[in-house]
Design an enzyme around this catalytic site. Structure first.
Site, mmCIF file in Angstrom:
data_model
loop_
_atom_site.group_PDB
_atom_site.id
_atom_site.type_symbol
_atom_site.label_atom_id
_atom_site.label_comp_id
_atom_site.label_asym_id
_atom_site.label_seq_id
_atom_site.Cartn_x
_atom_site.Cartn_y
_atom_site.Cartn_z
ATOM 1 N N ASP A 50 0.838 -1.213 0.000
ATOM 2 C CA ASP A 50 0.000 0.000 0.000
ATOM 3 C C ASP A 50 0.868 1.255 0.000
ATOM 4 O O ASP A 50 0.621 2.204 -0.756
ATOM 5 C CB ASP A 50 -0.926 0.018 1.225
ATOM 6 C CG ASP A 50 -1.986 -1.066 1.129
ATOM 7 O OD1 ASP A 50 -2.217 -1.569 0.006
ATOM 8 O OD2 ASP A 50 -2.560 -1.418 2.178
ATOM 9 N N VAL A 75 13.033 -8.145 0.906
ATOM 10 C CA VAL A 75 14.449 -8.336 0.572
ATOM 11 C C VAL A 75 15.011 -9.613 1.193
ATOM 12 O O VAL A 75 16.111 -10.040 0.836
ATOM 13 C CB VAL A 75 15.311 -7.127 1.008
ATOM 14 C CG1 VAL A 75 14.923 -5.875 0.243
ATOM 15 C CG2 VAL A 75 15.228 -6.885 2.521
ATOM 16 N N ASN A 101 17.836 0.272 0.870
ATOM 17 C CA ASN A 101 17.349 1.040 2.020
ATOM 18 C C ASN A 101 16.500 0.226 2.982
ATOM 19 O O ASN A 101 16.291 0.657 4.118
ATOM 20 C CB ASN A 101 16.520 2.232 1.543
ATOM 21 C CG ASN A 101 17.408 3.339 1.010
ATOM 22 O OD1 ASN A 101 18.172 3.918 1.768
ATOM 23 N ND2 ASN A 101 17.336 3.590 -0.291
ATOM 24 N N TYR A 166 21.131 -4.556 15.892
ATOM 25 C CA TYR A 166 21.155 -3.497 14.880
ATOM 26 C C TYR A 166 22.599 -3.128 14.539
ATOM 27 O O TYR A 166 22.973 -3.073 13.361
ATOM 28 C CB TYR A 166 20.377 -2.280 15.390
ATOM 29 C CG TYR A 166 20.211 -1.198 14.349
ATOM 30 C CD1 TYR A 166 19.256 -1.315 13.339
ATOM 31 C CD2 TYR A 166 21.006 -0.059 14.353
ATOM 32 C CE1 TYR A 166 19.107 -0.327 12.376
ATOM 33 C CE2 TYR A 166 20.862 0.936 13.394
ATOM 34 C CZ TYR A 166 19.906 0.797 12.410
ATOM 35 O OH TYR A 166 19.759 1.775 11.442
HETATM 36 N N1 NAD Z 1 16.157 7.084 10.241
HETATM 37 C C1 NAD Z 1 17.368 7.032 10.772
HETATM 38 O O1 NAD Z 1 17.704 7.790 11.689
HETATM 39 C C2 NAD Z 1 18.372 6.048 10.238
HETATM 40 C C3 NAD Z 1 19.691 6.161 10.688
HETATM 41 C C4 NAD Z 1 20.655 5.280 10.219
HETATM 42 C C5 NAD Z 1 20.301 4.301 9.308
HETATM 43 N N2 NAD Z 1 19.018 4.195 8.894
HETATM 44 C C6 NAD Z 1 18.709 3.135 7.928
HETATM 45 O O2 NAD Z 1 18.115 3.696 6.782
HETATM 46 C C7 NAD Z 1 17.220 2.755 6.193
HETATM 47 C C8 NAD Z 1 15.860 3.397 6.025
HETATM 48 O O3 NAD Z 1 15.430 3.846 7.304
HETATM 49 P P1 NAD Z 1 14.147 4.773 7.491
HETATM 50 O O4 NAD Z 1 14.364 5.569 8.721
HETATM 51 O O5 NAD Z 1 13.822 5.451 6.216
HETATM 52 O O6 NAD Z 1 13.072 3.626 7.822
HETATM 53 P P2 NAD Z 1 11.511 3.510 7.482
HETATM 54 O O7 NAD Z 1 10.988 2.504 8.441
HETATM 55 O O8 NAD Z 1 10.872 4.864 7.435
HETATM 56 O O9 NAD Z 1 11.528 2.896 6.001
HETATM 57 C C9 NAD Z 1 12.015 1.609 5.783
HETATM 58 C C10 NAD Z 1 11.283 1.008 4.600
HETATM 59 O O10 NAD Z 1 11.814 -0.304 4.401
HETATM 60 C C11 NAD Z 1 10.735 -1.200 4.188
HETATM 61 N N3 NAD Z 1 11.133 -2.548 4.587
HETATM 62 C C12 NAD Z 1 11.395 -2.995 5.846
HETATM 63 N N4 NAD Z 1 11.696 -4.302 5.819
HETATM 64 C C13 NAD Z 1 11.619 -4.701 4.512
HETATM 65 C C14 NAD Z 1 11.810 -5.929 3.842
HETATM 66 N N5 NAD Z 1 12.106 -7.040 4.498
HETATM 67 N N6 NAD Z 1 11.682 -5.955 2.494
HETATM 68 C C15 NAD Z 1 11.356 -4.840 1.799
HETATM 69 N N7 NAD Z 1 11.127 -3.651 2.388
HETATM 70 C C16 NAD Z 1 11.265 -3.578 3.724
HETATM 71 C C17 NAD Z 1 9.600 -0.648 5.043
HETATM 72 O O11 NAD Z 1 8.331 -1.123 4.616
HETATM 73 C C18 NAD Z 1 9.776 0.859 4.850
HETATM 74 O O12 NAD Z 1 9.057 1.347 3.732
HETATM 75 C C19 NAD Z 1 17.221 1.538 7.123
HETATM 76 O O13 NAD Z 1 18.116 0.581 6.632
HETATM 77 C C20 NAD Z 1 17.717 2.110 8.442
HETATM 78 O O14 NAD Z 1 18.336 1.142 9.253
HETATM 79 C C21 NAD Z 1 18.036 5.052 9.330
#
Ligand code: NAD
Length: 264
Positions: A50, A75, A101, A166
């Site tokens: 969605d 993934v 991502n 993590y």
């Molecule tokens: N937001 C932060 O502060 C931050 C900091 C460091 C690293 N990160 C990394 O950046 C990336 C994105 O983070 P974000 O904050 O945008 O998260 P978010 O939760 O807003 O977005 C993550 C997206 O990944 C999708 N997802 C999760 N598991 C999945 C799977 N198995 N298969 C396919 N899609 C999947 C989710 O549905 C979501 O749309 C992540 O890897 C996170 O660890 C984020």
């Protein structure tokens, strides 16, 4: 004086085919917008069908000339990953850039971390990244090159209590990035890791709401005094994916407002 965010333009990204996992929201979605702005072709993959449809609809409205397709799947599933790579190559004629991502947080005291939660974090964050990189690189090798950008984290470079799974998963992504950069340079494939610090997304908003992140403490601890935006991370991705970065491979690149540099 605090300077305003000023995105750059890399004309060479126009027409490049990008597979972007976790592209439905947060940092992945911001990357989708940044690449769409450049005229790149986008295959968004996410497990949330969605959210994926909503993201694609907004992108098509905001970038009417963009070519945007979606593939719902996880993934962690080899078949989903292979299908998304094939769909990208079939829709756009190539798979030039992979952005990994998709990721999940895992904040638990280590004494309470269940094996299932440990495995889930490693499975999505590390194994998912490997499966995507491997499947994409098979296309890239056949094409004669490509770019892979793995979204790791500042917490893959530094320790953080209560984040064993993590941190280990993201440190693994950085190590994987280095190995693949070495192994696949011969195929014209560059591999880099992007390491965001604290970025304001749905993921961090949920952690703040659950009391697992203290916003005021993060702001006080960050030299720039604020969390970053997804757009600021996306800007690093378009630069690293562009031919301006042709000699840059095998590195972990931080965007953290100075968080990691500050000592005691
Ligand atoms: N937001 C932060 O502060 C931050 C900091 C460091 C690293 N990160 C990394 O950046 C990336 C994105 O983070 P974000 O904050 O945008 O998260 P978010 O939760 O807003 O977005 C993550 C997206 O990944 C999708 N997802 C999760 N598991 C999945 C799977 N198995 N298969 C396919 N899609 C999947 C989710 O549905 C979501 O749309 C992540 O890897 C996170 O660890 C984020």
């Amino acid at each position: 004086m605090t300077r305003a965010f000023a995105p750059a333009t890399y004309p060479g990204l126009a027409g490049r085919a990008v597979l972007n996992t976790g592209g439905a929201r947060g940092i992945g979605y911001a990357m989708a917008r940044a690449f769409a702005r450049h005229g790149a072709y986008l295959m968004l993959m996410d497990r949330d069908a969605d959210a994926l449809a909503g993201a694609a609809a907004t992108l098509r409205a905001d970038f009417p000339d963009a070519r945007i397709a979606v593939h719902a799947g996880s993934v962690t599933e080899e078949a989903d990953v292979a299908a998304a790579c094939d769909a990208c190559a079939e829709s756009f004629g190539s798979l030039d850039i992979l952005l990994t991502n998709a990721g999940i947080s895992m904040n638990r005291p280590s004494l309470d971390l269940s094996p299932a939660d440990w495995r889930r974090a490693i499975d999505v964050n590390l194994t998912g990244t490997f499966l995507c990189a491997q499947a994409a690189a098979r296309h890239m090798k056949a094409q004669g090159g490509g770019v892979i950008l793995n979204t790791a984290s500042m917490w893959g470079l530094s320790a953080s209590a209560n984040r064993a799974a993590y941190c280990a998963s993201k440190a693994g992504v950085i190590s994987l990035t280095e190995v693949l950069a070495d192994e696949w340079a011969a195929h014209g494939i560059r591999v880099n890791a992007i390491c965001p610090g604290y970025i304001r997304t749905a993921l961090t908003d949920e952690l703040i709401a659950d009391g697992k992140l203290d916003l005021a403490a993060i702001e006080a601890r960050t030299p720039q005094g604020r969390m970053g935006t997804p757009e600021e991370v996306a800007e690093m991705a378009v630069y690293l994916a562009s031919d301006a970065a042709v000699f840059i491979t095998g590195h972990a690149h931080l965007a953290d407002g100075g968080f990691r540099a500050r000592g005691f």
